[in-house]
Motif scaffolding. Sequence first.
Motif: not given
Length: 70
Positions: A31, A34-35, A39-40, A60-64
């Motif tokens: 995490l 990604l932050r 991307k998160a 969390c909001e994660v870009e996939r």
Amino acid sequence: MRLTGSIRVFPRHVPLPHIGKVRTKERTDPLLVLRAEGKAKILPATISREADRWFVSLTCEVERPDPSSG
């Protein structure tokens, strides 16, 4: 109890106001990476207490990546 605002996350714990450090069950290193890449995003956290133990749940909001473009 819900917590909003700036939520700091470290590799093995989340510091909470009035409670202190709450250890995470899972490592938060992915995490944090990604932050750092943008991307998160951590949304509100939910804090609960059961049998004198504190638990924190991070939303969390994660870009996939788009699976159809692969």
